[in-house]
Each structure stands twice: as structure tokens, then as C-alpha cells.
Design an enzyme around this catalytic site. Structure first.
Site, PDB file in Angstrom:
ATOM      1  N   TYR A 211      33.976  67.382  50.319  1.00 54.08           N
ATOM      2  CA  TYR A 211      33.054  67.111  51.425  1.00 54.08           C
ATOM      3  C   TYR A 211      31.876  66.263  50.926  1.00 54.08           C
ATOM      4  O   TYR A 211      31.555  65.222  51.506  1.00 54.08           O
ATOM      5  CB  TYR A 211      32.569  68.446  51.984  1.00 54.08           C
TER       6      TYR A 211
ATOM      7  N   GLN B  74      29.841  72.332  66.311  1.00 54.77           N
ATOM      8  CA  GLN B  74      28.549  73.010  66.338  1.00 54.77           C
ATOM      9  C   GLN B  74      27.430  72.054  66.760  1.00 54.77           C
ATOM     10  O   GLN B  74      26.565  72.407  67.555  1.00 54.77           O
ATOM     11  CB  GLN B  74      28.244  73.600  64.954  1.00 54.77           C
TER      12      GLN B  74
ATOM     13  N   LYS C 106      30.917  62.425  51.812  1.00 52.06           N
ATOM     14  CA  LYS C 106      29.634  62.085  52.446  1.00 52.06           C
ATOM     15  C   LYS C 106      28.880  61.040  51.622  1.00 52.06           C
ATOM     16  O   LYS C 106      28.286  60.120  52.182  1.00 52.06           O
ATOM     17  CB  LYS C 106      28.781  63.345  52.644  1.00 52.06           C
TER      18      LYS C 106
ATOM     19  N   ASN D 113      41.545  61.472  68.688  1.00 56.39           N
ATOM     20  CA  ASN D 113      41.615  61.765  67.260  1.00 56.39           C
ATOM     21  C   ASN D 113      41.070  60.526  66.552  1.00 56.39           C
ATOM     22  O   ASN D 113      41.643  59.440  66.685  1.00 56.39           O
ATOM     23  CB  ASN D 113      43.080  62.031  66.885  1.00 56.39           C
TER      24      ASN D 113
ATOM     25  N   GLY E   5      33.866  64.077  68.314  1.00 53.07           N
ATOM     26  CA  GLY E   5      33.704  65.396  67.710  1.00 53.07           C
ATOM     27  C   GLY E   5      32.705  66.191  68.531  1.00 53.07           C
ATOM     28  O   GLY E   5      31.835  66.890  68.006  1.00 53.07           O
TER      29      GLY E   5
ATOM     30  N   ASP F 295      36.938  64.671  71.814  1.00 56.40           N
ATOM     31  CA  ASP F 295      37.334  65.624  70.778  1.00 56.40           C
ATOM     32  C   ASP F 295      38.854  65.738  70.781  1.00 56.40           C
ATOM     33  O   ASP F 295      39.511  65.290  71.718  1.00 56.40           O
ATOM     34  CB  ASP F 295      36.679  67.000  71.048  1.00 56.40           C
ATOM     35  N   ILE F 296      39.395  66.365  69.723  1.00 54.75           N
ATOM     36  CA  ILE F 296      40.839  66.623  69.729  1.00 54.75           C
ATOM     37  C   ILE F 296      41.143  67.935  70.442  1.00 54.75           C
ATOM     38  O   ILE F 296      42.283  68.231  70.747  1.00 54.75           O
ATOM     39  CB  ILE F 296      41.447  66.684  68.296  1.00 54.75           C
ATOM     40  N   ARG F 297      40.090  68.740  70.676  1.00 54.34           N
ATOM     41  CA  ARG F 297      40.300  70.015  71.368  1.00 54.34           C
ATOM     42  C   ARG F 297      39.710  69.959  72.774  1.00 54.34           C
ATOM     43  O   ARG F 297      38.774  69.212  73.037  1.00 54.34           O
ATOM     44  CB  ARG F 297      39.619  71.161  70.593  1.00 54.34           C
TER      45      ARG F 297
HETATM   46  N1  SER Z   1      26.408  73.118  56.607  1.00 50.27           N
HETATM   47  C1  SER Z   1      27.195  72.236  55.817  1.00 50.27           C
HETATM   48  C2  SER Z   1      28.151  72.992  54.963  1.00 50.27           C
HETATM   49  O1  SER Z   1      27.821  74.087  54.576  1.00 50.27           O
HETATM   50  C3  SER Z   1      26.319  71.400  54.940  1.00 50.27           C
HETATM   51  O2  SER Z   1      26.391  70.094  55.341  1.00 50.27           O
HETATM   52  O3  SER Z   1      29.193  72.512  54.671  1.00 50.27           O
END
Ligand code: SER
Length: 314
Positions: A143, A13, A147, A53, A9, A35-37
Site C-alpha cells: 500500500y 469510507q 502510494k 471498475n 470508489g 463504484d464496483i458495488r
Molecule cells: N488508514 C489507512 C490504513 O490504515 C492509512 O492510510 O491503511
């Protein structure tokens, strides 16, 4: 020991800046960006790159076999806002990507694995202010759920198989080099771009929404410091609370006005990201990171704002 480091990855960012920092420390050839890109020109020409991937276990296995990495950073993930648009994909990528890497790290005897968690592991019933390391955790985004589950898997692989996995719960990360990846905290980056371009910004989070944030330079340094710390100093094998600064859109706008006095901030309504933000902490207690591996942030709001504006202007 000669390190060989995989960054999965690498174009995101965090990856964009982490690859550079690791290459500065370990040598370009010892840090493999994956990365995949397609990577940007600079990353591609500086050192090795592989299309990977993380959900394709065969290809991932070939990469482990080819490089026999001593360290792996797994950054490939869907973030909070994007994840809500595609919950099953978010779960699949965030969870099975992690399990694939943990399994291969055992097979290929990878010395250390890094996997990022997030403030999204907390939920509406977690304490909002100075959220402690250990408390009620009831995340209500896919998400956040992925996590939190991932944190449990990391600790499980450490306890059962003695795999040296390390993790940080990142707050919103502010940076200028690469675009943010579809998170709830992205407003705090867009605002700088729009302030310089248009002198105004419409925030999708309300004036009083306070969230934990951190400047990328601090986050990258902290990540590498955690990975460099002796294993005996790592008392937490799920994921460490990690804090920089906390602010609201209103407070950030006032800081920007010290440089762009006419900057105007308005607010949009009914953005789904507001609900996500409402369920997250306002500030984080990171005393374990401070005690265990001597974490100390260096960017406050003023320094971060100045640096963001100066770099984006270029
Ligand atoms: N910056 C992330 C989000 O907003 C938080 O882990 O999803």
C-alpha cells in the site's frame, strides 16, 4: 463554470461522505457516484450512479466520455492491511487505476484530479515525530509503496502535461457513517462500536502505538478546501502532509471512559497490523498545507470522541 464531478470508489469510507458533501455544494445531478458495488439507498436516490471498475479502461473511458467531468476524485484502492493479503492486486488497483484516470483526464481535459495518498508513504527510517513533508521515505507495505509511486506519477503528470492533480497524505480517518476499509488504523473506529455495544474492546495495536488520526468531517472539509484553492497556491504536486490529532489506544480509551466509565480495553498479540503501525509516523508536520491553503483542523480528541459516541448511539 458548471462543474461535473466523478467520484470513483464512491461507496467506501471516504467516498460515502465526500459524495454527500460535494452534492451539497455542487448539486446532486452534478456529482456522479461510481463504484464496483451497489450504492446504499440514500446515495443511489440522491443523484447519478454508475458501476465502474477503474481497472476497466474501456468502461472508464465511456464514463469520461458520457459526463466530460471537470473534476475527478479517485478513491478506489486497497488499504494497508488488506493490501498485504493480496500484494499484487493492491499494486494493480492502486497503480493502474491511477494511471488510467490520469490518462483519461488528459484526453478529456479534466480540469482537476484528486487522488489520496497516505501516511503509509513513510517507513521505518522516516523521522517518527512531527514527520516532515520531505524526508527519507522507505515504505514497507505494498500500500505504502503504491502510494509513494502514485505521488511521483501525480507530480510527473503535473510537470510534463500540466495536469492539475492534487493530493493529501491522509492519516487514519475516524468516522461513523461508513465502515473503514481494511486499514491499520481501523481499531480507532472499531473501539467506539464495541465500547457502546459491549463495554470492552480488544485492540490489535499495542497500548503505546501512537498514530496520526483525523475526524472525517475535518478530512472532507480539508479535501474540498484543497480542491477549491487557486492553482497558484498549490506548491506541492506530489501530496501534502495533513494532520489532525495523534493518540495511542490507551489515550483513546481514557477519553472514551469520560463517557463510558467502565469501558475496558485489552490487547491482542501478534497481529500483523502492529508491524505496519510500527513503521509509520506518530505525528505529522503539515505546515505546508497550513501555509499554502490555510488548512486548520477543528476536531481534537475530546470533540471527536464526543461526536463519534453521540452519532453511533443514534
Ligand atoms: N488508514 C489507512 C490504513 O490504515 C492509512 O492510510 O491503511
Amino acid at each position: 463554470m458548471n462543474e461535473k464531478i466523478l467520484v470513483l470508489g464512491s461507496n467506501g469510507q471516504i467516498g460515502t461522505e465526500l459524495v454527500n458533501a460535494l452534492r451539497n455544494g455542487y448539486g446532486n445531478d452534478n456529482v456522479v457516484a461510481c463504484d464496483i458495488r451497489r450504492p446504499d439507498y440514500e446515495t443511489k436516490n440522491a443523484g447519478p450512479f454508475e458501476f465502474v471498475n477503474v481497472l476497466d479502461k474501456d468502461i472508464l473511458k465511456d464514463i469520461f466520455n458520457k459526463y466530460k467531468p471537470t473534476q475527478v476524485y479517485l478513491l478506489a484502492a486497497l488499504l494497508s492491511a488488506t493490501g498485504e493479503q493480496n500484494p499484487k492486486l493492491a499494486w494493480d488497483l492502486n497503480m493502474n487505476g491511477l494511471l488510467n484516470v490520469l490518462d483519461l483526464a488528459l484526453i478529456y481535459k479534466t480540469a482537476k484530479v484528486y487522488w489520496p495518498s497516505s501516511i503509509a508513504v513513510f517507513g521505518p527510517n522516516s523521522p517518527k515525530n512531527n514527520t516532515p513533508q520531505y524526508c527519507t521515505m522507505d515504505p514497507n507495505t505494498v500500500y505504502g509503496i503504491s502510494k509513494l509511486a502514485g505521488e511521483r506519477w501525480c507530480e510527473y503528470y503535473f510537470q510534463k502535461y500540466n495536469l492539475d492533480v492534487r493530493s493529501i497524505r491522509y492519516p487514519g480517518l475516524i468516522s461513523w457513517k461508513a465502515a473503514p476499509g481494511g486499514g491499520t488504523t481501523d481499531y480507532a473506529i472499531h473501539i467506539f462500536h464495541e465500547a457502546l455495544k459491549k463495554g470492552s474492546y480488544a485492540s490489535f495495536l499495542s497500548a503505546t502505538t501512537e498514530l496520526p488520526m483525523m475526524y472525517m468531517e475535518d478530512a472532507i472539509r480539508g479535501t474540498i478546501e484543497l480542491m477549491d484553492a487557486p492553482a497558484s497556491q498549490i506548491s506541492i504536486r506530489s501530496s501534502y502532509n495533513f494532520a489532525g490529532v495523534s493518540f495511542t489506544p490507551e489515550v483513546l480509551a481514557s477519553e472514551i471512559r469520560k463517557h463510558i466509565p467502565d469501558f475496558k480495553l485489552s490487547y491482542t498479540e501478534n497481529d500483523p497490523r502492529q508491524e505496519i503501525a510500527n513503521s509509520w509516523p506518530s505525528s505529522i508536520d503539515d505546515s505546508y498545507a497550513k501555509k499554502d491553503w490555510l488548512w486548520e483542523p477543528t476536531f481534537d480528541l475530546a470533540k471527536m470522541t464526543e461526536d463519534m459516541l453521540a452519532n453511533l448511539k443514534k
